[in-house]
Design a protein around this motif. Structure first.
Motif, PDB file in Angstrom:
ATOM      1  N   GLU A  39       0.814  -1.218   0.000  1.00 14.43           N
ATOM      2  CA  GLU A  39       0.000   0.000   0.000  1.00 14.43           C
ATOM      3  C   GLU A  39       0.846   1.265   0.000  1.00 14.43           C
ATOM      4  O   GLU A  39       0.423   2.303  -0.513  1.00 14.43           O
ATOM      5  CB  GLU A  39      -0.944   0.000   1.213  1.00 14.43           C
ATOM      6  CG  GLU A  39      -2.027  -1.081   1.145  1.00 14.43           C
ATOM      7  CD  GLU A  39      -2.984  -0.995   2.320  1.00 14.43           C
ATOM      8  OE1 GLU A  39      -2.790  -0.078   3.162  1.00 14.43           O
ATOM      9  OE2 GLU A  39      -3.911  -1.816   2.400  1.00 14.43           O
ATOM     10  N   ASP A  40       2.056   1.190   0.569  1.00 15.19           N
ATOM     11  CA  ASP A  40       2.910   2.375   0.628  1.00 15.19           C
ATOM     12  C   ASP A  40       3.722   2.579  -0.652  1.00 15.19           C
ATOM     13  O   ASP A  40       4.569   3.464  -0.729  1.00 15.19           O
ATOM     14  CB  ASP A  40       3.857   2.287   1.829  1.00 15.19           C
ATOM     15  CG  ASP A  40       4.786   1.068   1.753  1.00 15.19           C
ATOM     16  OD1 ASP A  40       4.722   0.318   0.753  1.00 15.19           O
ATOM     17  OD2 ASP A  40       5.579   0.874   2.698  1.00 15.19           O
ATOM     18  N   GLY A  41       3.462   1.749  -1.678  1.00 18.17           N
ATOM     19  CA  GLY A  41       4.165   1.891  -2.940  1.00 18.17           C
ATOM     20  C   GLY A  41       5.379   1.005  -3.072  1.00 18.17           C
ATOM     21  O   GLY A  41       5.920   0.843  -4.166  1.00 18.17           O
ATOM     22  N   GLY A  42       5.834   0.421  -1.949  1.00 19.80           N
ATOM     23  CA  GLY A  42       6.969  -0.483  -1.992  1.00 19.80           C
ATOM     24  C   GLY A  42       6.527  -1.900  -2.311  1.00 19.80           C
ATOM     25  O   GLY A  42       5.472  -2.127  -2.904  1.00 19.80           O
ATOM     26  N   LEU A  43       7.340  -2.859  -1.916  1.00 21.20           N
ATOM     27  CA  LEU A  43       7.027  -4.260  -2.151  1.00 21.20           C
ATOM     28  C   LEU A  43       6.957  -5.004  -0.829  1.00 21.20           C
ATOM     29  O   LEU A  43       7.620  -4.641   0.137  1.00 21.20           O
ATOM     30  CB  LEU A  43       8.096  -4.905  -3.050  1.00 21.20           C
ATOM     31  CG  LEU A  43       8.244  -4.346  -4.466  1.00 21.20           C
ATOM     32  CD1 LEU A  43       9.407  -5.031  -5.180  1.00 21.20           C
ATOM     33  CD2 LEU A  43       6.960  -4.521  -5.262  1.00 21.20           C
ATOM     34  N   PHE A  95      14.172  -0.255  -8.913  1.00 23.86           N
ATOM     35  CA  PHE A  95      14.653   0.427  -7.707  1.00 23.86           C
ATOM     36  C   PHE A  95      13.803   0.068  -6.492  1.00 23.86           C
ATOM     37  O   PHE A  95      14.320  -0.080  -5.379  1.00 23.86           O
ATOM     38  CB  PHE A  95      14.665   1.941  -7.921  1.00 23.86           C
ATOM     39  CG  PHE A  95      15.838   2.424  -8.724  1.00 23.86           C
ATOM     40  CD1 PHE A  95      17.128   2.245  -8.262  1.00 23.86           C
ATOM     41  CD2 PHE A  95      15.654   3.052  -9.944  1.00 23.86           C
ATOM     42  CE1 PHE A  95      18.223   2.681  -8.998  1.00 23.86           C
ATOM     43  CE2 PHE A  95      16.735   3.492 -10.692  1.00 23.86           C
ATOM     44  CZ  PHE A  95      18.033   3.297 -10.211  1.00 23.86           C
ATOM     45  N   SER A  96      12.492  -0.090  -6.714  1.00 21.55           N
ATOM     46  CA  SER A  96      11.618  -0.483  -5.612  1.00 21.55           C
ATOM     47  C   SER A  96      11.991  -1.872  -5.108  1.00 21.55           C
ATOM     48  O   SER A  96      12.035  -2.119  -3.895  1.00 21.55           O
ATOM     49  CB  SER A  96      10.154  -0.467  -6.076  1.00 21.55           C
ATOM     50  OG  SER A  96       9.294  -0.879  -5.036  1.00 21.55           O
ATOM     51  N   GLY A  97      12.310  -2.788  -6.040  1.00 19.93           N
ATOM     52  CA  GLY A  97      12.716  -4.137  -5.636  1.00 19.93           C
ATOM     53  C   GLY A  97      14.019  -4.142  -4.867  1.00 19.93           C
ATOM     54  O   GLY A  97      14.147  -4.830  -3.854  1.00 19.93           O
ATOM     55  N   ILE A  98      14.991  -3.343  -5.333  1.00 20.82           N
ATOM     56  CA  ILE A  98      16.287  -3.283  -4.643  1.00 20.82           C
ATOM     57  C   ILE A  98      16.127  -2.736  -3.227  1.00 20.82           C
ATOM     58  O   ILE A  98      16.671  -3.286  -2.260  1.00 20.82           O
ATOM     59  CB  ILE A  98      17.281  -2.420  -5.448  1.00 20.82           C
ATOM     60  CG1 ILE A  98      17.635  -3.109  -6.766  1.00 20.82           C
ATOM     61  CG2 ILE A  98      18.550  -2.153  -4.637  1.00 20.82           C
ATOM     62  CD1 ILE A  98      18.442  -2.254  -7.701  1.00 20.82           C
ATOM     63  N   SER A  99      15.358  -1.656  -3.099  1.00 22.36           N
ATOM     64  CA  SER A  99      15.173  -1.060  -1.775  1.00 22.36           C
ATOM     65  C   SER A  99      14.403  -2.000  -0.852  1.00 22.36           C
ATOM     66  O   SER A  99      14.689  -2.067   0.345  1.00 22.36           O
ATOM     67  CB  SER A  99      14.430   0.279  -1.899  1.00 22.36           C
ATOM     68  OG  SER A  99      13.142   0.105  -2.462  1.00 22.36           O
TER      69      SER A  99
END
Length: 445
Positions: free
Chosen positions: A291-295, A337-341
């Protein structure tokens, strides 16, 4: 010995290898051509343009004195510029540079102005991004995009009564208006848990009421590599009619069963070509959008679905298609980038870093699904490879750009000793990442 099984495994491996080599060759050729053509425009002479490494299989020399060649090992390629010590352009060949005049040194990568060197290095990843944007933009130009109003172009085989027909415009589902696909999507999740629903459609200029399947039944339209569904033998076109003995007429029902099971084994009843059979699989942890845009990690079986009909399409304008190309390319970059973070934060497993085997399997799956899927995969991989090459790691293009930035800031290039140490560290990092990805391919599920 299981001869049929061995033959099938061999053919699967060959198919994956060929698809991977073809995709990689396209991407590498575009990347290296970016280096070559911008270098040429910048006054830097290329001695060799090679697709692959090792012994030459074919070569020719053009009128500019560049040898174009295809080599025996098809996993990469390079452009060797005048004065380079090696194919990686890691440093100058001092003997060659000493023999050149001042004017001739200008045509080497190491003797060219800083702007020309930086532009030549950056051009490789840039051309990968351009390839992705053009391919993603070309797809809607050739295939069109869905019309604003839900309209049936073709029906997909299902084990449920379906009175819809090609050309029908869907006006309402179970009495709820569906003026566009956003409304149809909202209705899809709200219809009763029943195998069929009521449609009001516009057919031949008249409104009629017909019965058909739920708009989005558990119809498999893609199977992810290394997924529970693939290992269970599920295929595109299969319909999951029940899970653990309970009917799942909507795809959302299937998702709820998987979510509630929290990784427990599930028995499926599957319809395929008019016959049903049972299959058991165990959902696996995979990253999904939070929900926060991450994974975050959730248990999935590795399939996707959409509507039970092919939407009617309209022609796309060039500007509209270009916007789609830019958005899809940016989406892959953002997702990377989302996956890496998320991996660094620990919200998803490091098993999501794939190596060559997983990439080859994904490419093979895309090729099996058709030319459109394969071309889409090539474009997606082109973005990923372009982005990877921009990482500030010595031996990669991004590392060279860091050295150029250092030279611009300090007024002189890094010392040979610093370059040698940096290149050694960079090579070790790249090899470590490759080995890590390969180990994930072999040992992660």
């Amino acid at each position: 010995m299981d001869i049929p099984g061995l033959l099938t495994s061999t053919l699967d491996f060959a198919h994956a290898a060929v698809a991977f080599v073809v995709a990689l060759s396209i991407i590498v050729a575009v990347h290296e051509y970016g280096h070559y053509i911008v270098g040429r425009w910048s006054g830097i002479h290329a001695e060799v343009f090679s697709l692959g490494f090792g012994p030459k299989l074919w070569s020719r020399v053009d009128k500019r004195g560049t040898r174009w060649q295809i080599a025996a090992v098809p996993f990469g390629g390079y452009v060797k510029f005048l004065g380079d010590a090696n194919a990686a352009s890691a440093g100058p060949d001092e003997d060659t540079m000493a023999r050149l005049s001042e004017d001739e040194r200008r045509h080497t990568l190491h003797g060219a102005p800083l702007w020309a060197r930086a532009a030549t290095v950056f051009a490789g990843p840039l051309f990968n991004f351009i390839l992705s944007i053009l391919v993603f933009a070309a797809m809607p130009l050739f295939t069109g995009i869905a019309t604003d109003e839900p309209e049936v172009a073709a029906l997909k085989p299902l084990p449920v009564l379906n009175e819809l027909a090609p050309g029908d415009k869907i006006l309402a589902v179970n009495g709820q208006e569906t003026p566009d696909y956003t409304a149809l999507s909202e209705v899809t999740d709200a219809v009763p848990k029943s195998p069929t629903v009521e449609y009001r459609v516009l057919r031949d200029g008249q409104e009629v009421t017909v019965t058909g399947p739920t708009p989005q039944p558990p119809l498999i339209l893609s199977v992810q590599p290394k997924s529970a569904a693939q290992d269970a033998g599920l295929k595109i076109g299969d319909v999951i009619v029940a899970m653990n003995g309970v009917e799942v007429p909507r795809f959302i029902d299937l998702q709820e069963v998987v979510r509630a099971g929290k990784g427990a084994p599930i028995t499926l009843t599957v319809w395929r070509d008019g016959k049903t059979f049972d299959a058991t699989l165990t959902p696996r942890p995979r990253p999904i959008q939070a929900e926060d845009g991450g994974l975050e990690t959730a248990y999935l079986i590795g399939i996707s679905s959409f509507y039970m009909f092919e939407p009617a399409r309209r022609s796309a304008g060039f500007g509209e298609a270009l916007q789609i190309g830019l958005e899809q390319t940016y989406g892959i970059v953002e997702g990377t980038f989302s996956g890496i973070s998320s991996i660094i934060a620990g919200s998803i497993s490091s098993c999501n870093i794939n190596g060559p085997i997983a990439i080859a399997q994904a490419t093979s799956t895309a090729a099996s699904a058709g030319l459109t899927s394969f071309v889409w995969m090539v474009a997606a991989l082109s973005t990923a490879i372009g982005l990877l090459n921009l990482f500030p790691i010595p031996v990669l293009d991004g590392g060279h750009l860091v050295f150029h930035a250092y030279e611009w800031a300090r007024g002189r290039p890094p010392s040979d000793a610093l370059m040698n140490v940096a290149m050694t560290i960079g090579l070790a990092l790249v090899l470590a990442l490759m080995l890590f990805g390969l180990s994930n391919d072999l040992f992660c599920v």
